[in-house]
Design a protein around this motif. Structure first.
Motif, mmCIF file in Angstrom:
data_model
loop_
_atom_site.group_PDB
_atom_site.id
_atom_site.type_symbol
_atom_site.label_atom_id
_atom_site.label_comp_id
_atom_site.label_asym_id
_atom_site.label_seq_id
_atom_site.Cartn_x
_atom_site.Cartn_y
_atom_site.Cartn_z
ATOM 1 N N THR A 225 -28.902 20.132 0.694
ATOM 2 C CA THR A 225 -30.187 19.992 1.534
ATOM 3 C C THR A 225 -30.332 20.835 2.838
ATOM 4 O O THR A 225 -31.391 21.267 2.997
ATOM 5 C CB THR A 225 -30.317 18.381 1.758
ATOM 6 O OG1 THR A 225 -30.054 17.771 0.641
ATOM 7 C CG2 THR A 225 -31.542 17.979 2.608
ATOM 8 N N ALA B 98 -33.083 23.685 3.835
ATOM 9 C CA ALA B 98 -33.731 23.397 5.023
ATOM 10 C C ALA B 98 -33.764 24.911 5.865
ATOM 11 O O ALA B 98 -34.594 25.529 6.330
ATOM 12 C CB ALA B 98 -33.194 22.566 6.200
ATOM 13 N N LEU C 205 -26.730 21.730 8.891
ATOM 14 C CA LEU C 205 -27.871 22.699 9.176
ATOM 15 C C LEU C 205 -27.593 23.231 10.438
ATOM 16 O O LEU C 205 -27.920 24.458 10.738
ATOM 17 C CB LEU C 205 -29.389 21.952 9.239
ATOM 18 C CG LEU C 205 -30.567 22.620 9.772
ATOM 19 C CD1 LEU C 205 -30.410 24.113 8.878
ATOM 20 C CD2 LEU C 205 -31.830 22.001 10.009
ATOM 21 N N SER D 111 -36.773 20.892 12.643
ATOM 22 C CA SER D 111 -36.451 20.555 11.188
ATOM 23 C C SER D 111 -36.264 19.000 11.188
ATOM 24 O O SER D 111 -35.591 18.616 11.990
ATOM 25 C CB SER D 111 -35.111 21.402 10.658
ATOM 26 O OG SER D 111 -34.592 21.134 9.400
ATOM 27 N N HIS E 208 -34.916 15.114 9.842
ATOM 28 C CA HIS E 208 -33.819 14.683 8.950
ATOM 29 C C HIS E 208 -33.842 13.347 9.185
ATOM 30 O O HIS E 208 -32.778 12.834 9.532
ATOM 31 C CB HIS E 208 -32.521 15.599 9.313
ATOM 32 C CG HIS E 208 -32.741 17.030 8.843
ATOM 33 N ND1 HIS E 208 -32.542 17.538 7.541
ATOM 34 C CD2 HIS E 208 -32.873 18.062 9.695
ATOM 35 C CE1 HIS E 208 -32.785 18.928 7.525
ATOM 36 N NE2 HIS E 208 -32.862 19.163 9.047
ATOM 37 N N VAL F 287 -40.384 22.271 9.702
ATOM 38 C CA VAL F 287 -39.739 22.082 8.218
ATOM 39 C C VAL F 287 -39.339 20.980 8.196
ATOM 40 O O VAL F 287 -38.834 20.107 8.781
ATOM 41 C CB VAL F 287 -38.547 23.152 8.216
ATOM 42 C CG1 VAL F 287 -37.611 22.965 6.966
ATOM 43 C CG2 VAL F 287 -38.905 24.581 8.214
ATOM 44 N N ASN F 288 -39.632 20.372 6.803
ATOM 45 C CA ASN F 288 -39.348 19.063 6.501
ATOM 46 C C ASN F 288 -38.859 18.789 5.062
ATOM 47 O O ASN F 288 -39.216 19.400 4.040
ATOM 48 C CB ASN F 288 -40.572 18.148 6.375
ATOM 49 C CG ASN F 288 -40.388 16.497 6.300
ATOM 50 O OD1 ASN F 288 -38.995 16.162 6.256
ATOM 51 N ND2 ASN F 288 -41.294 15.576 5.924
ATOM 52 N N THR F 289 -37.280 18.461 5.195
ATOM 53 C CA THR F 289 -36.639 18.132 3.867
ATOM 54 C C THR F 289 -36.258 16.909 3.928
ATOM 55 O O THR F 289 -35.358 16.441 3.019
ATOM 56 C CB THR F 289 -35.487 19.190 3.913
ATOM 57 O OG1 THR F 289 -34.571 18.908 4.897
ATOM 58 C CG2 THR F 289 -35.858 20.690 3.668
ATOM 59 N N ASP G 228 -40.511 20.618 1.638
ATOM 60 C CA ASP G 228 -39.864 20.291 0.394
ATOM 61 C C ASP G 228 -40.097 18.975 0.048
ATOM 62 O O ASP G 228 -39.878 18.536 -1.083
ATOM 63 C CB ASP G 228 -38.120 20.322 0.373
ATOM 64 C CG ASP G 228 -37.486 20.148 -0.851
ATOM 65 O OD1 ASP G 228 -38.075 20.727 -1.956
ATOM 66 O OD2 ASP G 228 -36.430 19.721 -0.927
ATOM 67 N N GLY H 63 -34.272 19.781 -2.646
ATOM 68 C CA GLY H 63 -33.270 19.689 -1.784
ATOM 69 C C GLY H 63 -31.856 19.720 -2.457
ATOM 70 O O GLY H 63 -30.847 20.339 -1.947
#
Length: 338
Positions: free
Chosen positions: A115, A119, A169, A212, A214, A240-242, A268, A293
């Protein structure tokens, strides 16, 4: 004494051998097709009486729907353990499970690297707006209208949720020369990359060149980032979104993008998967992945094996290896509620 029974909801693609090895200690049953109604009827008819542990795949939601209060109330009274394949477990309502004395496991750790890689990939692609470059090339216009992108070096990466994936990350982003800050409810115990803790959310967002996400999806974090928070990011920031799509108010995200406040976005996950807001699909400054992811052979295998290990531990020791945070430290008390 009769052997315990374990029930598989869904299909296993990479750890079939490990699942079948549980036949040495338990009777194994499987539900791979059907509907929520047919499964509940089978429960009522006693077809799965004696099931102690359930292995639940993410895609089994297509059969059973959410593990909500109604569905949990229909489970056989023998069920003591629910082992979910996924680090995120928003498909399961933990409170009714706890009320029935059912312990729930998930798969943290197994998903971290894959994941975090996605990212980091989205961060780089959003900074460079590679979607424009690739589509221009495929249309035969070489670079087309590709604008100059941005380097990650020196950019402030804000990690919203410094858990296992956020930590993974942070080590990757540090190698790309990014400065690291993070926001949690409380300061993280594990922070190997030395990210700076920012306790105030508004201050945190205002410092991000790249954000990002999480966070797990809960009732508290649903739409955690609305229009106000998104506008609180620096003008031109990358998002950014995972994690889970509904952590962001997707309609507000589109509105903020259309207003020109954000530089670009990499996603994602989506609020109503597999449906994606039309306002995102039509934009060239948005990089879109179809929730991939953890979509690698190695990670899928690790996740499936961990779920099998949880089932095995439940059957042989009466304990789960990776119980969900809401129940951690309360296992004995919860089981006493049965």
């Amino acid at each position: 004494m009769p052997r315990p029974t374990a029930l598989l909801l869904g299909t296993i693609g990479h750890a079939r051998k490990e699942w079948e090895s549980l036949s040495e200690i338990a009777e194994l049953k499987e539900i791979t097709t059907g509907t929520r109604e047919s499964v509940i009827q089978d429960f009522k008819d006693g077809k799965y009486d004696g099931v102690v542990a359930i292995y639940r795949t993410y895609d089994s939601a297509q059969i059973t729907g959410r593990f909500d209060k109604d569905f949990v109330s229909q489970l056989p009274s023998s069920v003591r353990f629910l082992c979910h394949n996924g680090a995120g477990y928003d498909q399961i309502d933990i409170e009714p499970c706890t009320a029935r004395g059912i312990l729930v496991a998930h798969t943290p750790g197994a998903v971290n690297n894959a994941t975090a890689n996605i990212a980091m990939m989205l961060i780089l692609q959003a900074l460079r707006k590679t979607y424009i470059a690739e589509t221009s090339l495929r249309k035969g216009t070489w670079r087309g209208q590709l604008p100059l992108g941005h380097d990650p070096d020196g950019k402030v990466l804000g990690i919203l949720g410094l858990g296992g994936i956020g930590v993974a990350l942070s080590t990757r982003a540090k190698a790309f020369g990014m400065s690291l800050i993070y926001h949690n409810r409380r300061e993280a115990a594990h922070n190997p990359a030395g990210a700076e803790y920012v306790a105030d959310l508004a201050q945190f967002l205002g410092r991000c060149d790249v954000l990002s996400i999480h966070l797990p999806l809960t009732e508290v974090t649903r739409h955690y980032l609305g229009k106000k928070e998104l506008l609180g990011l620096k003008k031109g920031a990358v998002l950014v979104n995972t994690a889970r799509g509904a952590v962001i108010d997707e309609a507000a995200l589109v509105e903020v993008l259309e207003a020109g406040h954000l530089g670009s976005v990499g996603l994602d996950v989506y609020e109503e998967e597999p449906k994606i807001h039309e306002g995102l699909i039509k934009r060239e400054d948005v990089v879109l992945f179809p929730h991939i992811g953890t979509f690698t052979i190695e990670t899928q295998k690790k996740m499936e094996v961990l779920v099998v290990d949880n089932v095995c531990s439940a059957l042989t020791r009466g304990k789960l290896l990776t119980v969900v945070p809401e129940q951690k430290g309360k296992e004995a008390e919860i089981q006493e509620n049965r």
